[in-house]
Design a protein around this motif. Structure first.
Motif, PDB file in Angstrom:
ATOM      1  N   PRO A 131      -4.824   7.517   1.666  1.00  0.00           N
ATOM      2  CA  PRO A 131      -4.663   6.105   1.300  1.00  0.00           C
ATOM      3  C   PRO A 131      -5.350   5.779  -0.033  1.00  0.00           C
ATOM      4  O   PRO A 131      -6.376   6.370  -0.389  1.00  0.00           O
ATOM      5  CB  PRO A 131      -5.337   5.354   2.453  1.00  0.00           C
ATOM      6  N   PHE A 132      -4.768   4.823  -0.748  1.00  0.00           N
ATOM      7  CA  PHE A 132      -5.242   4.495  -2.090  1.00  0.00           C
ATOM      8  C   PHE A 132      -6.696   4.018  -2.087  1.00  0.00           C
ATOM      9  O   PHE A 132      -7.436   4.286  -3.028  1.00  0.00           O
ATOM     10  CB  PHE A 132      -4.336   3.433  -2.738  1.00  0.00           C
ATOM     11  N   GLN A 133      -7.115   3.321  -1.021  1.00  0.00           N
ATOM     12  CA  GLN A 133      -8.490   2.850  -0.953  1.00  0.00           C
ATOM     13  C   GLN A 133      -9.470   4.028  -1.009  1.00  0.00           C
ATOM     14  O   GLN A 133     -10.507   3.974  -1.669  1.00  0.00           O
ATOM     15  CB  GLN A 133      -8.763   2.060   0.339  1.00  0.00           C
TER      16      GLN A 133
ATOM     17  N   LEU B 224       1.856   1.792  -3.538  1.00  0.00           N
ATOM     18  CA  LEU B 224       0.746   2.361  -4.296  1.00  0.00           C
ATOM     19  C   LEU B 224       0.581   3.843  -4.004  1.00  0.00           C
ATOM     20  O   LEU B 224       0.261   4.625  -4.889  1.00  0.00           O
ATOM     21  CB  LEU B 224      -0.557   1.627  -3.981  1.00  0.00           C
ATOM     22  N   SER B 225       0.796   4.230  -2.764  1.00  0.00           N
ATOM     23  CA  SER B 225       0.691   5.651  -2.409  1.00  0.00           C
ATOM     24  C   SER B 225       1.768   6.465  -3.101  1.00  0.00           C
ATOM     25  O   SER B 225       1.536   7.615  -3.469  1.00  0.00           O
ATOM     26  CB  SER B 225       0.802   5.836  -0.900  1.00  0.00           C
TER      27      SER B 225
ATOM     28  N   SER C 151       0.744   6.560  -6.916  1.00  0.00           N
ATOM     29  CA  SER C 151      -0.669   6.779  -7.232  1.00  0.00           C
ATOM     30  C   SER C 151      -0.926   7.940  -8.189  1.00  0.00           C
ATOM     31  O   SER C 151      -1.851   7.850  -9.004  1.00  0.00           O
ATOM     32  CB  SER C 151      -1.510   6.913  -5.961  1.00  0.00           C
TER      33      SER C 151
ATOM     34  N   SER D  98      -4.124  12.511  -4.841  1.00  0.00           N
ATOM     35  CA  SER D  98      -3.179  11.454  -4.473  1.00  0.00           C
ATOM     36  C   SER D  98      -1.877  12.016  -3.903  1.00  0.00           C
ATOM     37  O   SER D  98      -1.178  11.326  -3.173  1.00  0.00           O
ATOM     38  CB  SER D  98      -2.887  10.566  -5.677  1.00  0.00           C
TER      39      SER D  98
ATOM     40  N   GLN E  70      -8.779   7.011  -2.240  1.00  0.00           N
ATOM     41  CA  GLN E  70      -8.663   7.613  -3.573  1.00  0.00           C
ATOM     42  C   GLN E  70      -9.570   6.878  -4.563  1.00  0.00           C
ATOM     43  O   GLN E  70     -10.285   7.504  -5.361  1.00  0.00           O
ATOM     44  CB  GLN E  70      -7.219   7.555  -4.067  1.00  0.00           C
ATOM     45  N   PHE E  71      -9.529   5.561  -4.500  1.00  0.00           N
ATOM     46  CA  PHE E  71     -10.348   4.761  -5.402  1.00  0.00           C
ATOM     47  C   PHE E  71     -11.834   5.001  -5.153  1.00  0.00           C
ATOM     48  O   PHE E  71     -12.626   5.112  -6.092  1.00  0.00           O
ATOM     49  CB  PHE E  71     -10.003   3.268  -5.249  1.00  0.00           C
TER      50      PHE E  71
ATOM     51  N   ILE F 176      -0.640   6.375 -11.441  1.00  0.00           N
ATOM     52  CA  ILE F 176      -1.753   5.458 -11.704  1.00  0.00           C
ATOM     53  C   ILE F 176      -2.929   6.238 -12.281  1.00  0.00           C
ATOM     54  O   ILE F 176      -3.543   5.833 -13.266  1.00  0.00           O
ATOM     55  CB  ILE F 176      -2.168   4.702 -10.420  1.00  0.00           C
ATOM     56  N   TRP F 177      -3.230   7.403 -11.685  1.00  0.00           N
ATOM     57  CA  TRP F 177      -4.368   8.203 -12.160  1.00  0.00           C
ATOM     58  C   TRP F 177      -4.084   8.831 -13.527  1.00  0.00           C
ATOM     59  O   TRP F 177      -4.998   8.975 -14.336  1.00  0.00           O
ATOM     60  CB  TRP F 177      -4.758   9.245 -11.124  1.00  0.00           C
TER      61      TRP F 177
ATOM     62  N   LEU G  13       0.820  -1.207   0.000  1.00  0.00           N
ATOM     63  CA  LEU G  13       0.000   0.000   0.000  1.00  0.00           C
ATOM     64  C   LEU G  13       0.857   1.262   0.000  1.00  0.00           C
ATOM     65  O   LEU G  13       0.469   2.275  -0.592  1.00  0.00           O
ATOM     66  CB  LEU G  13      -0.953   0.002   1.187  1.00  0.00           C
TER      67      LEU G  13
END
Length: 151
Positions: free
Chosen positions: A51-53, A5-6, A9, A46, A55-56, A12-13, A2
């Motif tokens: 946290p990525f959760q 991912l942070s 991120s 981000s 963000q999603f 990712i976006w 995680l």
């Protein structure tokens, strides 16, 4: 995992934005463009360390809100899927009857472009003699349905 991912991120976006724009360019259905628009603020969100959760979750909520509230307006304004093409564009045009149309037999009619179509009367009990100018009311298969002009 995680934490990794942070760290990536924002990229990712950016990737989601690019992929959604490419898909939209090929489909032109105004579906993935809303996800692309929702990805733009997520690039900046981000960077806050959220946290990525979360963000999603924000991405999904933004996408759904955009689809529900703006897509109908955009489809109506851009007239997506309303352009008449090919045979559908003939409805309303005038044709000249070249073979008499009676109650039980189809006749023929010549369109403006010179093509001769199998023709039938929209109202079955009306006979339309040769030389009559009519208006196309529908096209079904290779038969045009016509009414006398002015009816």
């Amino acid at each position: 995992m995680l934490i990794y991912l942070s760290d990536i991120s924002p990229w990712i976006w950016v990737g989601v934005l690019i992929v959604c724009c490419i898909i939209e360019a090929f489909t032109l259905g105004l579906t993935t463009i809303w996800a692309a628009i929702a990805a733009v603020p997520l690039i900046f969100i981000s960077r806050t360390g959220l946290p990525f959760q979360w963000q999603f979750l924000i991405f999904v909520v933004l996408t759904l809100l955009l689809v529900v509230f703006t897509r109908p307006f955009a489809v109506k304004k851009l007239k997506i899927g309303e352009e008449k093409t090919n045979v559908d564009s003939m409805v309303g045009e005038e044709v000249l009857v070249t073979k008499t149309i009676s109650k039980f037999t189809k006749g023929e009619a010549r369109a403006k472009n010179g093509v001769i179509w199998s023709a039938a009367s929209e109202t079955q009990d009306v006979e339309i003699p040769e030389g009559t100018v009519c208006t196309i009311t529908a096209v079904k298969g290779n038969t045009i349905f016509i009414n006398k002009k002015g009816e």
